[in-house]
Design a protein around this motif. Sequence first.
Motif, PDB file in Angstrom:
ATOM      1  N   GLY A 181       5.913  -3.607  -2.630  1.00  0.00           N
ATOM      2  CA  GLY A 181       4.527  -4.082  -2.635  1.00  0.00           C
ATOM      3  C   GLY A 181       3.993  -4.308  -1.226  1.00  0.00           C
ATOM      4  N   HIS A 182       4.854  -4.777  -0.324  1.00  0.00           N
ATOM      5  CA  HIS A 182       4.448  -5.017   1.065  1.00  0.00           C
ATOM      6  C   HIS A 182       4.003  -3.705   1.718  1.00  0.00           C
ATOM      7  N   TRP A 183       4.842  -2.650   1.578  1.00  0.00           N
ATOM      8  CA  TRP A 183       4.504  -1.364   2.209  1.00  0.00           C
ATOM      9  C   TRP A 183       3.274  -0.746   1.552  1.00  0.00           C
ATOM     10  N   SER A 184       3.150  -0.922   0.237  1.00  0.00           N
ATOM     11  CA  SER A 184       1.955  -0.414  -0.465  1.00  0.00           C
ATOM     12  C   SER A 184       0.690  -1.070   0.083  1.00  0.00           C
ATOM     13  N   ARG A 185       0.764  -2.408   0.281  1.00  0.00           N
ATOM     14  CA  ARG A 185      -0.416  -3.121   0.811  1.00  0.00           C
ATOM     15  C   ARG A 185      -0.768  -2.627   2.214  1.00  0.00           C
ATOM     16  N   LEU A 186       0.251  -2.366   3.020  1.00  0.00           N
ATOM     17  CA  LEU A 186      -0.007  -1.858   4.379  1.00  0.00           C
ATOM     18  C   LEU A 186      -0.677  -0.482   4.329  1.00  0.00           C
ATOM     19  N   LEU A 187      -0.173   0.384   3.440  1.00  0.00           N
ATOM     20  CA  LEU A 187      -0.749   1.734   3.362  1.00  0.00           C
ATOM     21  C   LEU A 187      -2.186   1.681   2.850  1.00  0.00           C
ATOM     22  N   VAL A 188      -2.453   0.798   1.898  1.00  0.00           N
ATOM     23  CA  VAL A 188      -3.825   0.611   1.404  1.00  0.00           C
ATOM     24  C   VAL A 188      -4.721   0.124   2.547  1.00  0.00           C
ATOM     25  N   ALA A 189      -4.190  -0.773   3.391  1.00  0.00           N
ATOM     26  CA  ALA A 189      -4.965  -1.289   4.539  1.00  0.00           C
ATOM     27  C   ALA A 189      -5.281  -0.172   5.529  1.00  0.00           C
ATOM     28  N   VAL A 190      -4.325   0.752   5.718  1.00  0.00           N
ATOM     29  CA  VAL A 190      -4.582   1.902   6.607  1.00  0.00           C
ATOM     30  C   VAL A 190      -5.723   2.737   6.025  1.00  0.00           C
ATOM     31  N   GLY A 191      -5.675   2.975   4.704  1.00  0.00           N
ATOM     32  CA  GLY A 191      -6.708   3.794   4.068  1.00  0.00           C
ATOM     33  C   GLY A 191      -8.070   3.128   4.069  1.00  0.00           C
ATOM     34  N   ALA A 192      -8.086   1.832   3.805  1.00  0.00           N
ATOM     35  CA  ALA A 192      -9.370   1.132   3.651  1.00  0.00           C
ATOM     36  C   ALA A 192      -9.978   0.718   4.991  1.00  0.00           C
ATOM     37  N   HIS A 193      -9.128   0.287   5.936  1.00  0.00           N
ATOM     38  CA  HIS A 193      -9.658  -0.310   7.178  1.00  0.00           C
ATOM     39  C   HIS A 193      -9.176   0.383   8.449  1.00  0.00           C
ATOM     40  N   ARG A 194      -8.449   1.515   8.309  1.00  0.00           N
ATOM     41  CA  ARG A 194      -7.851   2.181   9.484  1.00  0.00           C
ATOM     42  C   ARG A 194      -7.072   1.156  10.316  1.00  0.00           C
ATOM     43  N   ASP A 195      -6.270   0.362   9.629  1.00  0.00           N
ATOM     44  CA  ASP A 195      -5.527  -0.737  10.250  1.00  0.00           C
ATOM     45  C   ASP A 195      -4.363  -0.171  11.080  1.00  0.00           C
ATOM     46  N   ARG A 196      -4.495  -0.245  12.408  1.00  0.00           N
ATOM     47  CA  ARG A 196      -3.498   0.366  13.305  1.00  0.00           C
ATOM     48  C   ARG A 196      -2.169  -0.379  13.278  1.00  0.00           C
ATOM     49  N   ASP A 197      -2.223  -1.706  13.155  1.00  0.00           N
ATOM     50  CA  ASP A 197      -0.973  -2.475  13.096  1.00  0.00           C
ATOM     51  C   ASP A 197      -0.181  -2.111  11.837  1.00  0.00           C
ATOM     52  N   ALA A 198      -0.909  -1.972  10.736  1.00  0.00           N
ATOM     53  CA  ALA A 198      -0.251  -1.595   9.476  1.00  0.00           C
ATOM     54  C   ALA A 198       0.371  -0.208   9.615  1.00  0.00           C
ATOM     55  N   PHE A 199      -0.367   0.696  10.245  1.00  0.00           N
ATOM     56  CA  PHE A 199       0.133   2.060  10.440  1.00  0.00           C
ATOM     57  C   PHE A 199       1.407   2.048  11.290  1.00  0.00           C
ATOM     58  N   GLU A 200       1.379   1.238  12.349  1.00  0.00           N
ATOM     59  CA  GLU A 200       2.544   1.169  13.243  1.00  0.00           C
ATOM     60  C   GLU A 200       3.777   0.655  12.495  1.00  0.00           C
ATOM     61  N   SER A 201       3.581  -0.367  11.663  1.00  0.00           N
ATOM     62  CA  SER A 201       4.699  -0.899  10.874  1.00  0.00           C
ATOM     63  C   SER A 201       5.256   0.163   9.926  1.00  0.00           C
TER      64      SER A 201
END
Length: 197
Positions: free
Chosen positions: A8-28
């Motif tokens: 669930g943690h990795w899923s939330r990060l990937l959703v954040a990359v898709g929705a907000h172009r979250d660079r920190d999430a992408f790096e993780s």
Amino acid sequence: MSDHHDDGHWSRLLVAVGAHRDRDAFESLFVQFGPRVKMFLLRTGLTEGAAEDCMQDVMVAMWRKAHLYDPGRAHVATWLFTIARNRKIDLIRRIRRPEPEDLPWGPEPDPAQADVMAMQEDSRRLADAVAQLPPAQRELIEHAFYGELTHSEIAATTGLPLGTIKSRIRLAIDRLRYAMESEIAHATSRRGDENAG
């Protein structure tokens, strides 16, 4: 090595990359899955350099396609490995297909040309036949053949029962076989008409 985070943690990060172009999430995600994707590619027979290039390609695809990810349908790892398989298939096709400048010159035709034409024709027929399948069957066929997923992996990706997947794929293959045989018969009779005319 066990993960310190759940799926669930990795899923939330990937959703954040898709929705907000979250660079920190992408790096993780890159740090977590980049080495795994590369190891997977090395195990499938790619060289170190090709596996590294292909892994980078997969990570770029993750950044670009994150908005398409549906956490309800697949774990992040399954989603990424599907992309990795497809990228590897593309890479092998590029390696095997000569560039125009590498094609042999000279008056004599390449003896394998007829085989190449036949394969291209078969590929086109298959693509046409796949396009005409009902969406539910087409999706499973694409997973099985283009994504090279096992039935169990398709079940994990789609959430469908294994029995449903097997029966749909069997139905789809029967339809494809019928469609291709019909088209070949049609093409043969058309050629016969042209030769007679």
